[in-house]
Write a protein that holds these residues in place. Structure first.
Motif, PDB file in Angstrom:
ATOM      1  N   ARG A 115       0.933  -1.360   0.038  1.00  0.00           N
ATOM      2  CA  ARG A 115       0.097  -0.072   0.001  1.00  0.00           C
ATOM      3  C   ARG A 115       0.830   1.143  -0.041  1.00  0.00           C
ATOM      4  N   TRP A 116       2.004   1.133   0.244  1.00  0.00           N
ATOM      5  CA  TRP A 116       3.256   2.305   0.062  1.00  0.00           C
ATOM      6  C   TRP A 116       2.986   2.970  -1.365  1.00  0.00           C
ATOM      7  N   ARG A 117       3.237   4.029  -1.419  1.00  0.00           N
ATOM      8  CA  ARG A 117       3.303   4.701  -2.798  1.00  0.00           C
ATOM      9  C   ARG A 117       4.658   4.276  -3.665  1.00  0.00           C
ATOM     10  N   ASP A 118       4.464   3.735  -4.605  1.00  0.00           N
ATOM     11  CA  ASP A 118       5.560   3.165  -5.472  1.00  0.00           C
ATOM     12  C   ASP A 118       6.341   2.126  -4.783  1.00  0.00           C
ATOM     13  N   ALA A 119       5.352   1.241  -4.249  1.00  0.00           N
ATOM     14  CA  ALA A 119       5.937  -0.069  -3.341  1.00  0.00           C
ATOM     15  C   ALA A 119       6.983  -0.723  -4.444  1.00  0.00           C
ATOM     16  N   GLU A 120       6.656  -0.863  -5.542  1.00  0.00           N
ATOM     17  CA  GLU A 120       7.570  -1.942  -6.249  1.00  0.00           C
ATOM     18  C   GLU A 120       8.892  -1.145  -6.544  1.00  0.00           C
ATOM     19  N   LYS A 121       8.788  -0.011  -6.973  1.00  0.00           N
ATOM     20  CA  LYS A 121       9.931   0.804  -6.951  1.00  0.00           C
ATOM     21  C   LYS A 121      10.766   0.995  -5.810  1.00  0.00           C
ATOM     22  N   LEU A 122      10.192   1.027  -4.746  1.00  0.00           N
ATOM     23  CA  LEU A 122      10.941   0.931  -3.214  1.00  0.00           C
ATOM     24  C   LEU A 122      11.562  -0.414  -3.346  1.00  0.00           C
ATOM     25  N   ARG A 123      10.716  -1.443  -3.453  1.00  0.00           N
ATOM     26  CA  ARG A 123      11.296  -2.866  -3.183  1.00  0.00           C
ATOM     27  C   ARG A 123      12.233  -3.117  -4.370  1.00  0.00           C
ATOM     28  N   ARG A 124      12.332  -2.584  -5.391  1.00  0.00           N
ATOM     29  CA  ARG A 124      13.220  -3.045  -6.566  1.00  0.00           C
ATOM     30  C   ARG A 124      14.640  -2.156  -6.069  1.00  0.00           C
ATOM     31  N   GLU A 125      14.641  -1.037  -6.260  1.00  0.00           N
ATOM     32  CA  GLU A 125      15.923  -0.144  -6.046  1.00  0.00           C
ATOM     33  C   GLU A 125      16.570  -0.104  -4.594  1.00  0.00           C
ATOM     34  N   PHE A 126      15.436  -0.313  -3.811  1.00  0.00           N
ATOM     35  CA  PHE A 126      15.988  -0.237  -2.006  1.00  0.00           C
ATOM     36  C   PHE A 126      15.690  -1.291  -1.337  1.00  0.00           C
ATOM     37  N   VAL A 127      15.937  -2.434  -2.002  1.00  0.00           N
ATOM     38  CA  VAL A 127      15.715  -3.894  -1.209  1.00  0.00           C
ATOM     39  C   VAL A 127      15.484  -3.873   0.167  1.00  0.00           C
ATOM     40  N   PRO A 128      14.236  -3.728   0.678  1.00  0.00           N
ATOM     41  CA  PRO A 128      13.986  -3.545   2.206  1.00  0.00           C
ATOM     42  C   PRO A 128      14.621  -4.525   3.122  1.00  0.00           C
ATOM     43  N   ILE A 129      15.369  -4.066   4.107  1.00  0.00           N
ATOM     44  CA  ILE A 129      15.649  -5.005   5.408  1.00  0.00           C
ATOM     45  C   ILE A 129      14.681  -4.915   6.177  1.00  0.00           C
ATOM     46  N   VAL A 130      14.102  -6.347   6.811  1.00  0.00           N
ATOM     47  CA  VAL A 130      12.945  -5.988   7.356  1.00  0.00           C
ATOM     48  C   VAL A 130      13.391  -6.647   8.905  1.00  0.00           C
ATOM     49  N   TYR A 131      13.012  -6.139  10.183  1.00  0.00           N
ATOM     50  CA  TYR A 131      13.509  -6.465  11.463  1.00  0.00           C
ATOM     51  C   TYR A 131      12.109  -7.091  12.072  1.00  0.00           C
ATOM     52  N   PRO A 132      12.101  -7.864  12.902  1.00  0.00           N
ATOM     53  CA  PRO A 132      11.276  -8.284  13.850  1.00  0.00           C
ATOM     54  C   PRO A 132      10.223  -7.515  14.445  1.00  0.00           C
ATOM     55  N   ARG A 133       8.945  -7.488  14.535  1.00  0.00           N
ATOM     56  CA  ARG A 133       7.912  -6.755  15.220  1.00  0.00           C
ATOM     57  C   ARG A 133       7.034  -7.700  15.854  1.00  0.00           C
ATOM     58  N   PRO A 134       6.604  -7.467  17.262  1.00  0.00           N
ATOM     59  CA  PRO A 134       5.884  -8.450  17.942  1.00  0.00           C
ATOM     60  C   PRO A 134       4.435  -8.372  17.107  1.00  0.00           C
ATOM     61  N   GLY A 135       4.143  -9.657  17.247  1.00  0.00           N
ATOM     62  CA  GLY A 135       2.605  -9.890  16.422  1.00  0.00           C
ATOM     63  C   GLY A 135       2.785  -9.867  14.694  1.00  0.00           C
ATOM     64  N   TYR A 136       3.867  -9.818  14.229  1.00  0.00           N
ATOM     65  CA  TYR A 136       3.929  -9.879  12.584  1.00  0.00           C
ATOM     66  C   TYR A 136       4.926 -10.997  12.296  1.00  0.00           C
ATOM     67  N   PRO A 137       4.470 -11.860  11.278  1.00  0.00           N
ATOM     68  CA  PRO A 137       5.654 -12.676  10.655  1.00  0.00           C
ATOM     69  C   PRO A 137       6.539 -11.993   9.791  1.00  0.00           C
ATOM     70  N   MET A 138       7.796 -12.612   9.889  1.00  0.00           N
ATOM     71  CA  MET A 138       8.997 -11.839   8.931  1.00  0.00           C
ATOM     72  C   MET A 138       8.571 -12.722   7.620  1.00  0.00           C
ATOM     73  N   PRO A 139       8.775 -11.731   6.604  1.00  0.00           N
ATOM     74  CA  PRO A 139       8.784 -12.088   5.336  1.00  0.00           C
ATOM     75  C   PRO A 139      10.014 -13.120   4.822  1.00  0.00           C
ATOM     76  N   ASP A 140       9.487 -14.003   3.693  1.00  0.00           N
ATOM     77  CA  ASP A 140      10.604 -14.967   3.450  1.00  0.00           C
ATOM     78  C   ASP A 140      11.596 -13.978   2.540  1.00  0.00           C
ATOM     79  N   ALA A 141      12.876 -14.639   2.442  1.00  0.00           N
ATOM     80  CA  ALA A 141      13.902 -13.993   1.915  1.00  0.00           C
ATOM     81  C   ALA A 141      13.707 -14.542   0.351  1.00  0.00           C
ATOM     82  N   GLY A 142      14.054 -13.395  -0.421  1.00  0.00           N
ATOM     83  CA  GLY A 142      13.753 -13.456  -1.834  1.00  0.00           C
ATOM     84  C   GLY A 142      12.695 -13.301  -2.662  1.00  0.00           C
TER      85      GLY A 142
END
Length: 196
Positions: A115-142
């Motif tokens: 739902r972020w603005r230009d999410a695919e551009k952000l994901r492609r160009e700035f490959v997000p590093i994800v840290y754990p948060r209580p109650g949320y699953p961690m995304p799969d690598a890749g």
């Protein structure tokens, strides 16, 4: 050089923020982290007790001071509002040409990233590093995210503000310099700030 971009209102910055930013550097995924202080969304819960920009920025400077790999950054404070992450990243590319940037976000934000603005551009160009948060699953690598092996930090700025207002000790939750700053200015309704 690869620079992580870790944004937040930092109201106030706490040890969880610092621990996560340092974990990103220790992982080898980034060489340093820009701690980007964001203006508070007036529609967001807690807007009434947002500290002044100058106070939040000074606390961020003091919290980062012992760690040369962490750099406080106020770039968003001078940008038009509403501001979106994609605009911030574009501005940082202009300020630091040739730098490689990666977003650092929590698993809660990863869950709604589409739902972020230009999410695919952000994901492609700035490959997000994800840290754990209580109650949320961690995304799969890749799948456009890189999970960060970091401790789960069960602390939030909202919780810290509430504890300070109630006069409860915030032992181990705040950098000492930040606790002193809050106490000296009577911030967040503090009568005292006990960081021991």
């Amino acid at each position: 050089m690869t620079t992580g971009v870790f944004g937040g209102s930092f109201n106030p910055v706490h040890n969880g923020h610092i621990t996560l930013a340092r974990a990103a550097v220790a992982s080898g995924l980034v060489d340093r982290v820009l701690m980007v202080m964001s203006p508070q969304n007036p529609l967001k819960s807690g807007a009434a007790d947002i500290a002044a920009d100058t106070d939040r920025m000074q606390m961020l400077r003091e919290a980062c001071a012992p760690y040369p790999e962490l750099m406080p950054c106020d770039v968003e404070m001078s940008m038009p509002r509403p501001n979106y992450t994609v605009d911030t990243m574009k501005r940082l590319q202009e300020l630091y040409p040739g730098e490689r940037f990666r977003l650092i976000i929590g698993a809660d934000n990863a869950a709604c990233f589409s739902r972020w603005r230009d999410a695919e551009k952000l994901r492609r160009e700035f490959v997000p590093i994800v840290y754990p948060r209580p109650g949320y699953p961690m995304p799969d690598a890749g799948n456009g995210f890189t999970p960060l092996e970091a401790p789960l930090m069960p602390v939030s700025s909202t919780q810290v503000r509430s504890m300070i207002a109630e006069g409860r000790p915030v032992a181990g939750l705040l950098p000492d310099a930040v606790a002193r700053y809050i106490a000296a200015r009577g911030m967040y309704g503090s009568k005292q700030v006990t960081n021991k």
